[in-house]
Structure formats: structure tokens, C-alpha cells
Scaffold this active site. Structure first.
Site, PDB file in Angstrom:
ATOM      1  CG  HIS A 245      -1.881   0.983   1.411  1.00  0.00           C
ATOM      2  ND1 HIS A 245      -1.621   2.264   1.840  1.00  0.00           N
ATOM      3  CD2 HIS A 245      -3.215   0.932   1.178  1.00  0.00           C
ATOM      4  CE1 HIS A 245      -2.755   2.947   1.876  1.00  0.00           C
ATOM      5  NE2 HIS A 245      -3.736   2.169   1.476  1.00  0.00           N
TER       6      HIS A 245
ATOM      7  CB  CYS B 236      -3.552   3.311  -1.550  1.00  0.00           C
ATOM      8  SG  CYS B 236      -4.703   4.623  -1.183  1.00  0.00           S
TER       9      CYS B 236
ATOM     10  CE  LYS C 139      -7.284  -0.342   6.280  1.00  0.00           C
ATOM     11  NZ  LYS C 139      -8.097   0.232   5.228  1.00  0.00           N
TER      12      LYS C 139
HETATM   13  N1  C6P Z   1      -6.293   0.484   2.861  1.00  0.00           N
HETATM   14  C1  C6P Z   1      -8.129   0.165   1.315  1.00  0.00           C
HETATM   15  O1  C6P Z   1      -9.227   0.473   0.834  1.00  0.00           O
HETATM   16  P1  C6P Z   1      -4.917   3.704   7.244  1.00  0.00           P
HETATM   17  O2  C6P Z   1      -5.450   4.596   6.165  1.00  0.00           O
HETATM   18  O3  C6P Z   1      -3.721   4.316   7.927  1.00  0.00           O
HETATM   19  O4  C6P Z   1      -5.962   3.226   8.192  1.00  0.00           O
HETATM   20  O5  C6P Z   1      -4.429   2.359   6.511  1.00  0.00           O
HETATM   21  C2  C6P Z   1      -3.528   2.425   5.456  1.00  0.00           C
HETATM   22  C3  C6P Z   1      -3.280   1.072   4.888  1.00  0.00           C
HETATM   23  C4  C6P Z   1      -2.045   0.482   5.048  1.00  0.00           C
HETATM   24  N2  C6P Z   1      -1.791  -0.760   4.609  1.00  0.00           N
HETATM   25  C5  C6P Z   1      -2.731  -1.494   4.002  1.00  0.00           C
HETATM   26  C6  C6P Z   1      -2.398  -2.888   3.559  1.00  0.00           C
HETATM   27  C7  C6P Z   1      -4.000  -0.966   3.792  1.00  0.00           C
HETATM   28  O6  C6P Z   1      -4.929  -1.699   3.193  1.00  0.00           O
HETATM   29  C8  C6P Z   1      -4.285   0.361   4.229  1.00  0.00           C
HETATM   30  C9  C6P Z   1      -5.620   0.994   3.960  1.00  0.00           C
HETATM   31  C10 C6P Z   1      -7.629   0.941   2.514  1.00  0.00           C
HETATM   32  O7  C6P Z   1      -7.448  -0.744   0.856  1.00  0.00           O
HETATM   33  C11 C6P Z   1      -7.735   2.414   2.304  1.00  0.00           C
HETATM   34  S1  C6P Z   1      -6.671   2.997   1.033  1.00  0.00           S
END
Ligand code: C6P
Length: 417
Positions: A133, A374, A236
Site C-alpha cells: 500500500h 493505493c 478495519k
Molecule cells: N487500505 C483500502 O481500501 P490507514 O489509512 O492508515 O488506516 O491504513 C492504510 C493502509 C495500510 N496498509 C494497508 C495494507 C491498507 O490496506 C491500508 C488501507 C484501505 O485498501 C484504504 S486505502
């Protein structure tokens, strides 16, 4: 699949029951029952979590670690109880290894700027993978610009698995850190993280695991994995947004300089010198997200009520069912066919942009995510600008898959006209 199987599948009945804990799942979108399949972006929240946040503000609201009045002591106790709950979720050795952050993104930035910036130099290497990501790419790129270090990338095969034979060759005397995702947010791939940690440690290299997509779907034991850092986001995991956890081994955290300066992270301040607080407070500058931490603790408690074996069996059976149903749709290509994966299905439809698919599905009440998720380097690897992605949680059922499949077929019909 026989009709009887469809109607009376045990896991399905369970999921239908579990979903009653989630008030938002009762809503309608475009006058259709909501089918929520965007759980990798964020999960819905059980009533227990919503009430925990509300009750904190109604009955316990005060700042933590600061007051000697009763409310402040109660708030501190609840906040620290949440830390212990997170410690047990990850099986960390001590609650002082649990740092509350905004989420996975902040956790990784903390490690990059504190651990990385104080130790890396020109010529050093950081190993990432092609399926990371952006949150596990950009902080390291920024660190490389600051230190002169460079990135080395583990490629992904056509099924969406890490090419472990290449990883073995990337580890060398210049490697200073490996940072990989436990589970891919686009492909659903579960990476062989124990093996990655073991290999890296044979070279004396620490490993950060991005657990954003793992914690709600797999039991995680940081001591058994022996990883050095582990990051996840509360939202999540059926918890609130704006709260997450960075786990770090105490010996590493102890040796790291603070990430941000401010209140609560100090022991004493004068204009000549500041001395810093002990772990984990040294990394929690300023008033934290108290309500969020308490909500996260309750979300973890909620998850702890489930039997992991039952949960895994449900989500894996849903995955098998969904993979079969989706691969029967002509013109649909699934991206991500790893042998070990969680219930995330990225797909493209011949002749249709994923955004159009997402819009038509929304009209049918089906919420999926479309775009690059992302994961721009990963999209490039698979030669697509974007995918449509259906991602499942404990409350999803075969019925949701059936509605998804009908909605996709409807989208294909619309595009034929
Ligand atoms: N992925 C998705 O729709 P945050 O935004 O800090 O809570 O998480 C970031 C992040 C980091 N690593 C992985 C593997 C992720 O999947 C995510 C967040 C979401 O896939 C939002 S882009």
C-alpha cells in the site's frame, strides 16, 4: 451449488445472525438493501463500539495521565485497559510495546522517521514488496530522500504471490530493514511473513509488518512471528477511525528517539534540556484519541467473542463460494489467485471501466471499492489502471455474493445496450 445448500448453509445463517450487531447494515441504498462489500476500506461498527464511544463522552470524558480527579483517573484506566486489550490481541510481551497512533499510516511513518532516520545512511537498503500500500512505500521513499538509502522491491508473480526466491537474493549486507504487508489489500494474498522474518533475521535485519488487512481476518501472534514492528488500524477491525496500534519490540523502541514532541511524552522540560518519558508514552505526544482507543478495545473484545476457527472457516468458505461464482461470469478476470488468501476479490470486466462497474453496482445497493486502492505499483504490475474490489467481513454471507453476481451481470447488460 444446490438450492438447499444455498438456503441452509450453516455459516450463512451464522453471518445473518452476526450482522444484526451492526446497525448500519440494516440501511437501504437507492431503495435497495445495503450489501456492504467495502470492508478492506473500512468495516462497519457493532453497536457495542458505537455505544462505548458515546458512553465515554457521556460519563467519563476527561484527559488522561494528567489529573488526579476521579474522572481523569477513570478515563486513564479505560485508556490503559484498551492498551492491554490490544497487547493481548497481538500477544505482545508487554503493554509498553503497544503505542497508540492514528492508524497504520502513522505507525509506519513513526518507524521510518524515528527508527529509520536515526540509523540509515547512504548506501543502505530497505526491502519492500510490489504489493505494498502507498502507506508502506511513501514513508520509506521520504526516508530515502533524507538519508540516501535506496529501496529494493520483492516482485509479485501472476497469481499475486511474493516471489520468495527473489527476496532471498535481495537480502545482503546493505539491507537495514524489511517492510512488507501481512495481507494484500488488493489481492487478498496472505504473505508468508514468518518465513520472511526468519530469513531477514538470519541477516540481522529487522522486519516491519503492515497488518492493516490481517488483524480482522487472522489471529496474529507477534512473539511467534518474531517480527520487530507490527502496525494496524482500528477501523478495519470493527473499531473507530483515527486510532491504531504500532507494536514494537521493547529493546528497539527503547533505543529509538521520539517521533513528535509535546505534552505527556516528557519527564522534565527546561529551556536547556528535555528528558523523555518511558515507553509507550514517549511516542504518544499530546492528548491522544481517548474515545477511539476505548472504542478499539471494545472492538477487540467484540472480536474475541468469536471462535477464530469458526470465523476463519466462514470467511474461507465465503471466499471459495465467491471465487467460483465470479469465475463463472464471462468477461470477468480476477486479479489475485494466491493459494493463501483472505476474502478480497479484485476484478476487471472486459470493456468496462471499474468506476462504471462501481457506479452501476451502487445503484443495486452493492458497495464495493473501485480505483487503484493505493496500490499504483501493483496495478502497473498487472497492467491495469484500476480494479473493482469486493472485500468481505464476518457479517457477509453467500446471499451477498449472489446479489453481487447479479449486480455484475446487470452491469454487463447495461453496457451491452
Ligand atoms: N487500505 C483500502 O481500501 P490507514 O489509512 O492508515 O488506516 O491504513 C492504510 C493502509 C495500510 N496498509 C494497508 C495494507 C491498507 O490496506 C491500508 C488501507 C484501505 O485498501 C484504504 S486505502
Amino acid at each position: 451449488m444446490s438450492l438447499t445448500n444455498k438456503l441452509f448453509h450453516y455459516d450463512d445463517l451464522q453471518a445473518q445472525f452476526w450482522r444484526t450487531d451492526f446497525p448500519l447494515l440494516k440501511s437501504r441504498v437507492h431503495d435497495k438493501p445495503l450489501i456492504y462489500l467495502d470492508n478492506a476500506a473500512t468495516t462497519q461498527k457493532p453497536l457495542a463500539v458505537i455505544e462505548a464511544e458515546r458512553n465515554y463522552y457521556l460519563y467519563t470524558n476527561a484527559n488522561v495521565h494528567r489529573g488526579i480527579h476521579s474522572l481523569s483517573l477513570q478515563a486513564t484506566e479505560a485508556y490503559e485497559h484498551a492498551r492491554t486489550t490490544a497487547q493481548h490481541l497481538l500477544n505482545a510481551a508487554s503493554s509498553s510495546e503497544i503505542i497508540f497512533v492514528r492508524g497504520t499510516t502513522e505507525a509506519i511513518n513513526l518507524v521510518a522517521q524515528s527508527y529509520g532516520r536515526s540509523r540509515l545512511h547512504s548506501g543502505d537498503e530497505i526491502i519492500l514488496s510490489q504489493m505494498e500500500h502507498h502507506s508502506n512505500i511513501v514513508p520509506w521513499q521520504m526516508l530515502c530522500q533524507q538519508t540516501g538509502a535506496t529501496l529494493r522491491i520483492i516482485p509479485v508473480n501472476d497469481d499475486g504471490e511474493l516471489r520468495m526466491e527473489v527476496f532471498a537474493g535481495l537480502l545482503n549486507e546493505h539491507t537495514r530493514l524489511v517492510a512488507v504487508t501481512h495481507v494484500s489489500n488488493s489481492l487478498g494474498t496472505i504473505n508468508p511473513v514468518a518465513e520472511i522474518v526468519a530469513q531477514a533475521h538470519r541477516h540481522g535485519v529487522p522486519v516491519l509488518l503492515d497488518g492493516a488487512q490481517a488483524v480482522a481476518h487472522l489471529p496474529v501472534d507477534v512473539q511467534a512471528l518474531d517480527c520487530d514492528f507490527y502496525a494496524f488500524s482500528g477501523h478495519k477491525l470493527y473499531g473507530p477511525t483515527g486510532i491504531g496500534v504500532l507494536y514494537g519490540k521493547a529493546a528497539l523502541l527503547e533505543a529509538m528517539p521520539p517521533y513528535q514532541g509535546g505534552g505527556d511524552m516528557i519527564r522534565s522540560v527546561s529551556f536547556a534540556e528535555t528528558t523523555f518519558n518511558s515507553l509507550p508514552y514517549r511516542f504518544e505526544a499530546g492528548t491522544p484519541n481517548i474515545a477511539g482507543a476505548i472504542g478499539l478495545g471494545v472492538a477487540i473484545d467484540y472480536l474475541n467473542n468469536f471462535d477464530w476457527e469458526e470465523l476463519l472457516a466462514h470467511e474461507q468458505s465465503l471466499l471459495t463460494y465467491a471465487m467460483q461464482a465470479m469465475s463463472d461470469i464471462p468477461g470477468l478476470r480476477i486479479i489475485g489467485n494466491a493459494r493463501e488468501k483472505i476474502c478480497i476479490l479484485s476484478f476487471v470486466l472486459e470493456g468496462m471501466h471499474p468506476h462504471d462497474v462501481g457506479t452501476i453496482l451502487d445503484g443495486e445497493g452493492v458497495a464495493i471499492r473501485t480505483g487503484h486502492h493505493c496500490n499504483m505499483p501493483l496495478m502497473e504490475r498487472f497492467g491495469v489502471p484500476a480494479t473493482a474490489r469486493a472485500s468481505f467481513a464476518l457479517y457477509n454471507s453467500r446471499h451477498d455474493v449472489d446479489v453481487l453476481v447479479s449486480a455484475i451481470q446487470h452491469a454487463q447488460e447495461v453496457f451491452k445496450q
